[in-house]
Design an enzyme around this catalytic site. Structure first.
Site, mmCIF file in Angstrom:
data_model
loop_
_atom_site.group_PDB
_atom_site.id
_atom_site.type_symbol
_atom_site.label_atom_id
_atom_site.label_comp_id
_atom_site.label_asym_id
_atom_site.label_seq_id
_atom_site.Cartn_x
_atom_site.Cartn_y
_atom_site.Cartn_z
ATOM 1 N N GLU B 60 -15.316 6.898 11.047
ATOM 2 C CA GLU B 60 -14.019 6.350 11.785
ATOM 3 C C GLU B 60 -14.167 6.213 13.281
ATOM 4 O OE1 GLU B 60 -13.441 8.449 9.506
ATOM 5 O OE2 GLU B 60 -12.627 7.287 8.022
ATOM 6 N N HIS B 129 -2.952 11.156 1.989
ATOM 7 C CA HIS B 129 -3.083 9.842 1.815
ATOM 8 C C HIS B 129 -1.891 9.044 1.687
ATOM 9 C CE1 HIS B 129 -7.171 10.921 0.507
ATOM 10 N NE2 HIS B 129 -7.400 9.891 0.472
#
Lengths: 328, 325
Positions: B60, B129
């Protein structure tokens, strides 16, 4: 590799420019701060990280770069900017926080930017590595033969972005060169205590790219290693890693008592000082005469004085300018 | 008009913009052949090839960091962070690098980056999540934060975000991907920083974001049956926030309820409520109410998760409270 006289003189002039600029900065820096160390005082407010001792690295690498090649620097980046061909006046004015500075006083000495020279740097360790990778990606996608160079310290080679970036650059075969300046210390922590391998050059193997260790006090050694890596990148053959072993004569920041340096260490490294050594070599080899070398010294000193005068005489930004540029 | 899902609308925005502007590229985890785990980049690899649709490693920090460098060198990256929950490892590149550069560099750096990501609970994906972290990004000067609620808005806002020269953090609520709505075929833009009144009313203003817009509309339908007229305002862009539309609505209705799925503490509603209290206090006939998730991580079990997500009934109760009914 035979190097033309002109290039050799340019290497010497560039190293000297960095050295004299920063030596003057080191003097000016204390003007408002002594006897009490008041970090925000004029004329150069804020922290100050100097590159003195490491000049051969920036100089040897940037000598291969064109203005449209990209350089991502560090928090210690005056040298990288000057070697890239930077403007001493605007650089000094930015250090002073003046409106005429490179970033109009918004960035200061750690956050230098020059769009025309494709140069940027910042205060977060290792953050510039993916930026160089991204610029290299852009060059590749645009079909250009440009190269991006990321300068980092050996401390930055331990952050995640280093590993992510090298892997990404390697799988995408991007024209980027990572130059690690191993000046023995990450602030105060010696590399032996921060890094499991002896040289970061060894880490290149983990990404399937070339890695070399060079003497960062020898501008010609850096020049040759960087020349190969940059040419390779320009040919589309992908990234390389170069580690330059060098030494910062000053502290991590101005005012750093440097208690972490063993006694006598600096004296040993002073013997390898890239600038007087290179000057002696040029004179010895008949590239420069003593008089010519002195003349270069005077010319460079005059440029630095001019930059200082410009910075001192420049206006402060208007307070309202603090609100500008949050969005374009 | 033709109907598309929220995901299809985003896909069409990307496709049309990539056709228009060859400097746009897409990168992220599984954006290529897989087409993005929610299908937003489906088919782009086939049309634009591997140069412009780049599968990345799980990396990321390098995804956003390389977008910064690529944008500075003349491209317009649209990168995907699969879940907002994963952004922690890349925050430096977002808030210290992308968001700060144009300011620190005296307005001379142009960083046309879009970071697309997903938020929201409702899939029993549990605490790592399912989060709604938009408030984090609203706190960062220099970053635009976009949060659409309908397929129409999604397409127009994404096109505007791609054409914007600032870094834009574009948040897609994952429970909206399947929502269908009218979407024009031609490319169109919706200006960033402009709210939309999703339903007009005169009794109470409900400012709601993303998935909560729809719950607020359902609540408004139900309240309408008893003669309560709710005005539903969707900011659409959380930063810069369209203060004017919100304040004008409060000046009209004299009551405010703010609804979001992010946790209440220091959430976006805190900013909106404080802004109204500062600028329109004299117009308020009742204390401001916030409807938001409780201050806990998102639970896994469906029973717990639905207790966590603010409901239509929570909104109805809050509206009744500010009306004193």
């Amino acid at each position: 590799m035979p190097v033309e006289r002109e290039k050799l003189v340019e290497l010497y002039r560039t190293m000297l420019k960095i050295r004299l600029f920063e030596e003057r900065v080191a003097e000016i820096y204390w003007e408002g701060k002594s006897p009490v160390f008041n970090i925000a005082a004029d004329p150069i407010p804020g922290e100050m990280h100097l590159y003195i001792g490491e000049e051969a690295v920036a100089t040897g690498v940037c000598a291969h770069l064109r203005p449209d090649d990209m350089v991502a620097g560090t928090h210690r980046s005056h040298g990288h900017y000057i070697a890239k061909g930077g403007d001493l006046k605007k650089l000094m004015a930015e250090l002073f926080g003046k409106k005429t500075g490179l970033c109009q006083g918004k960035g200061g000495h750690m956050h230098l930017f020059d769009a025309g020279l494709h140069f940027g740097c910042g205060g977060i360790i290792g953050a510039g590595i993916p930026h160089a990778v991204g610029a290299a990606l852009a060059f590749k996608m645009q079909g250009k033969d440009n190269v991006a160079v990321s300068f980092i310290g050996d401390g930055a080679a331990n952050i995640g972005a280093f590993h992510e970036s090298l892997n990404l650059a390697a799988i995408w075969k991007l024209p980027v060169v990572i130059v690690v300046e191993d000046n023995l210390y990450a602030i105060s922590v010696p590399k032996s205590k921060s890094t499991a391998v002896k040289s970061n050059a060894e880490r290149a193997a983990a990404y399937g790219i070339p890695g070399v260790l060079v003497d960062g006090m020898d501008v010609m050694a850096v020049y040759e290693a960087a020349g190969e890596a940059i040419a390779r990148a320009r040919r589309g053959e992908g990234p390389s890693l170069i580690e330059c072993l060098c030494y910062r004569y000053r502290g991590h920041f101005e005012g750093d008592p440097q208690l972490y340096k063993p006694e006598g260490e600096e004296e040993e490294w002073r013997k390898k000082d890239p600038i007087p050594n290179f000057r002696a070599k040029l004179i010895r080899e008949g590239i420069l005469t003593e008089e010519e070398a002195n003349k270069i010294q005077e010319e460079v000193a005059a440029l630095v004085a001019e930059a200082e005068k410009f910075a001192r005489e420049s206006p402060w930004p208007e307070p309202e300018e603090a609100l500008k540029h949050v969005f374009l | 008009m033709r109907k598309l899902t929220f995901a299809q609308a985003l896909n069409e925005a990307l496709r049309q913009e990539m056709r228009r502007d060859p400097t746009i590229y897409v990168a992220g985890e599984d954006v290529g052949k897989y087409g993005g785990i929610f299908g937003v980049t489906a088919g782009l690899l086939e049309e634009f090839g591997e140069e412009r649709v780049r599968d990345t490693p799980i990396t990321e920090s390098a995804i956003i960091g390389s977008a910064v460098g690529a944008a500075a060198a003349g491209l317009r990256p649209v990168v995907e962070i699969m879940f907002i929950d994963f952004i922690g490892v890349a925050l430096d590149q977002l808030f210290n690098q992308a968001a700060k550069m144009k300011y620190m560099f005296g307005g001379k750096a142009k960083l046309p980056i879009v970071v697309r990501t997903t938020c929201g609970a409702g899939m029993c994906a549990a605490a790592q999540h399912s989060q709604s972290l938009e408030a984090w990004f609203m706190h960062i000067p220099g970053l635009k934060v976009v949060a659409p609620s309908t397929p129409y808005d999604a397409k127009g806002l994404l096109i505007s975000s791609i054409r914007d020269d600032n870094p834009v953090f574009f948040i897609e609520h994952k429970m909206l991907y399947g929502l269908e709505g009218d979407v024009p075929e031609e490319p169109y833009t919706i200006p960033l920083g402009v709210a939309d009144i999703k339903r007009e009313g005169k009794d109470v203003t409900v400012v709601a974001t993303m998935a909560m817009v729809h719950k607020a509309l359902e609540a408004a339908d139900e309240l309408a049956k008893e003669g309560i007229e709710v005005e539903v305002v969707d900011p659409r862009t959380l930063s810069p926030l369209d203060k004017e539309t919100i304040i004008n609505s409060v000046k009209k209705t004299h009551r405010l309820v703010v609804v979001h799925e992010a946790v209440k503490q220091a959430g976006p509603g805190a900013e909106i409520a404080a802004m109204v209290a500062e600028e329109a206090f004299d117009y308020l006939d009742a204390p401001i109410k916030r409807v938001a998730a409780p201050f806990t991580p998102v639970p896994f079990s469906p029973v717990l998760e639905s207790a966590y997500i603010p409901s239509k009934d929570n909104i109805i109760s809050a509206v009744r409270e500010v009306l004193g009914k």
